[in-house]
Scaffold this active site. Structure first.
Site, PDB file in Angstrom:
ATOM      1  CE  LYS A   1      -2.531   1.713   3.630  1.00  0.00           C
ATOM      2  NZ  LYS A   1      -2.343   3.172   3.628  1.00  0.00           N
TER       3      LYS A   1
ATOM      4  CG  ASP B   1      -4.660   4.591   1.290  1.00  0.00           C
ATOM      5  OD1 ASP B   1      -5.776   5.071   1.064  1.00  0.00           O
ATOM      6  OD2 ASP B   1      -4.182   4.480   2.442  1.00  0.00           O
TER       7      ASP B   1
ATOM      8  CE  LYS C   1      -7.524   6.956   3.594  1.00  0.00           C
ATOM      9  NZ  LYS C   1      -6.076   6.654   3.625  1.00  0.00           N
TER      10      LYS C   1
ATOM     11  CG  ASP D   1     -11.193  17.745  -6.542  1.00  0.00           C
ATOM     12  OD1 ASP D   1     -12.028  18.596  -6.924  1.00  0.00           O
ATOM     13  OD2 ASP D   1     -10.006  18.021  -6.320  1.00  0.00           O
TER      14      ASP D   1
ATOM     15  CB  THR E   1     -10.430   4.238  12.129  1.00  0.00           C
ATOM     16  OG1 THR E   1      -9.210   4.412  11.432  1.00  0.00           O
ATOM     17  CG2 THR E   1     -11.176   3.068  11.534  1.00  0.00           C
TER      18      THR E   1
ATOM     19  CD  GLN F   1      -4.640   2.432  13.303  1.00  0.00           C
ATOM     20  OE1 GLN F   1      -5.697   3.019  13.553  1.00  0.00           O
ATOM     21  NE2 GLN F   1      -4.210   2.253  12.071  1.00  0.00           N
TER      22      GLN F   1
ATOM     23  NE  ARG G   1       1.909   2.884  12.759  1.00  0.00           N
ATOM     24  CZ  ARG G   1       1.092   3.729  13.367  1.00  0.00           C
ATOM     25  NH1 ARG G   1       1.590   4.730  14.046  1.00  0.00           N
ATOM     26  NH2 ARG G   1      -0.219   3.563  13.283  1.00  0.00           N
TER      27      ARG G   1
HETATM   28  O1  C5P Z   1       0.874   1.181  10.868  1.00  0.00           O
HETATM   29  P1  C5P Z   1      -0.582   0.808  10.803  1.00  0.00           P
HETATM   30  O2  C5P Z   1      -0.805  -0.699  10.742  1.00  0.00           O
HETATM   31  O3  C5P Z   1      -1.391   1.468  11.886  1.00  0.00           O
HETATM   32  O4  C5P Z   1      -1.061   1.385   9.391  1.00  0.00           O
HETATM   33  C1  C5P Z   1      -2.419   1.421   9.009  1.00  0.00           C
HETATM   34  C2  C5P Z   1      -2.548   2.013   7.644  1.00  0.00           C
HETATM   35  O5  C5P Z   1      -3.931   2.055   7.300  1.00  0.00           O
HETATM   36  C3  C5P Z   1      -2.031   3.424   7.517  1.00  0.00           C
HETATM   37  O6  C5P Z   1      -1.479   3.552   6.196  1.00  0.00           O
HETATM   38  C4  C5P Z   1      -3.249   4.287   7.663  1.00  0.00           C
HETATM   39  O7  C5P Z   1      -3.140   5.487   6.952  1.00  0.00           O
HETATM   40  C5  C5P Z   1      -4.316   3.403   7.013  1.00  0.00           C
HETATM   41  N1  C5P Z   1      -5.679   3.671   7.443  1.00  0.00           N
HETATM   42  C6  C5P Z   1      -6.079   3.594   8.771  1.00  0.00           C
HETATM   43  N2  C5P Z   1      -7.385   3.860   9.105  1.00  0.00           N
HETATM   44  C7  C5P Z   1      -8.281   4.163   8.153  1.00  0.00           C
HETATM   45  C8  C5P Z   1      -7.901   4.227   6.810  1.00  0.00           C
HETATM   46  C9  C5P Z   1      -6.578   3.969   6.491  1.00  0.00           C
HETATM   47  O8  C5P Z   1      -5.260   3.282   9.640  1.00  0.00           O
HETATM   48  N3  C5P Z   1      -9.534   4.354   8.473  1.00  0.00           N
END
Ligand code: C5P
Length: 236
Positions: free
Chosen positions: A35, A62, A64, A67, A121, A191, A212
């Site tokens: 991604k 990704d 998003k 527009d 989220t 998160q 991560r």
């Molecule tokens: O590092 P981590 O596992 O938290 O990465 C989650 C990925 O998913 C990041 O690229 C983040 O931008 C993306 N994302 C998210 N929540 C959302 C949409 C996308 O964490 N609702």
């Protein structure tokens, strides 16, 4: 519900294209997809995406898009030109924008999957009310998922907590791409609502986005292998 093997998508949230290249060389193309979000896309440009596509990687771009319909359609056409596997737009752009994106993608000989972001989220009821979306976040998520479904999108990006309702209401063919995935030993980082891979699959996630826990691991290939093992143990 019998769980199906989800795809694993590694979120390459890195500011440096060289570091991202080094990381990707350690990962098995058969074991995951990539991604590329705004940060890495701005650092590495379309050339970096093309490079991975040419190497055989399946790339989720990704960015998003959100527009006016014409602009989003044109952006989707450019994404399709790069040969990516999946591209996404904000469902908040509305049905005309979603349909324009769908039509643009469908005009391409090798159309990528097109998914819609429902509610980020990072939002909760209070911050949604600030932008005029009152009521529980789940109601907004379902409304936007239904809008995306109605416009013919291939699925949505949503939290694993919402995947089961979307699965139940909109069916198996409509993908549920879920970030916020953490195994018990992983740090949650920033998160808030995380779910283990096993719980997310049981909740109906079709694609797991993991950043991560893999990109920050001392051995990313080993971290991915462990994640794949825990997925396999749920699929049986
Ligand atoms: O590092 P981590 O596992 O938290 O990465 C989650 C990925 O998913 C990041 O690229 C983040 O931008 C993306 N994302 C998210 N929540 C959302 C949409 C996308 O964490 N609702």
């Amino acid at each position: 519900m019998s769980a199906q093997a989800p795809t694993i998508i590694v979120a390459l949230d890195l500011a440096d294209a060289g570091a991202a290249r080094d990381l990707v060389t350690q990962l098995p193309p058969s074991g995951c997809r990539l991604k590329v979000g705004k940060e890495l896309f701005l650092a590495g440009g379309p050339a970096l995406v093309s490079e991975w596509v040419e190497q055989g990687w399946q790339v989720f771009l990704d960015l998003k898009f959100h527009d006016i319909p014409n602009t989003v359609a044109a952006a989707c056409t450019q994404a399709a030109e790069l040969g990516v596997w999946m591209v996404n737009v904000h469902a908040l752009g509305g049905s005309a924008m979603l349909r324009a994106a769908r039509e643009a993608v469908d005009r391409h000989p090798a159309p990528p999957l097109l998914t819609g972001v429902t509610v980020l989220t990072s939002h909760d009821e209070t911050t949604l009310a600030e932008i005029g979306l009152t009521g529980p976040p789940e109601a907004a998520v379902m409304r936007l998922a239904s809008l995306a479904y109605g416009a013919g999108l291939d699925g949505v990006v949503c939290s694993a907590a919402e995947a089961s309702l979307i699965h139940e209401r909109l069916g198996h063919g409509f993908r549920r791409v879920t970030p916020g995935i953490r195994s018990p030993q992983d740090a949650a980082d920033d998160q808030r609502r995380v779910m283990t891979p096993g719980r997310a699959i049981q909740a109906g996630a079709s694609d797991l986005v993991v950043g991560r826990p893999i990109t920050n691991a001392a051995d990313p290939a080993e971290a991915l292998a462990r994640l794949r093992e825990s997925v396999a143990s749920v699929i049986g």
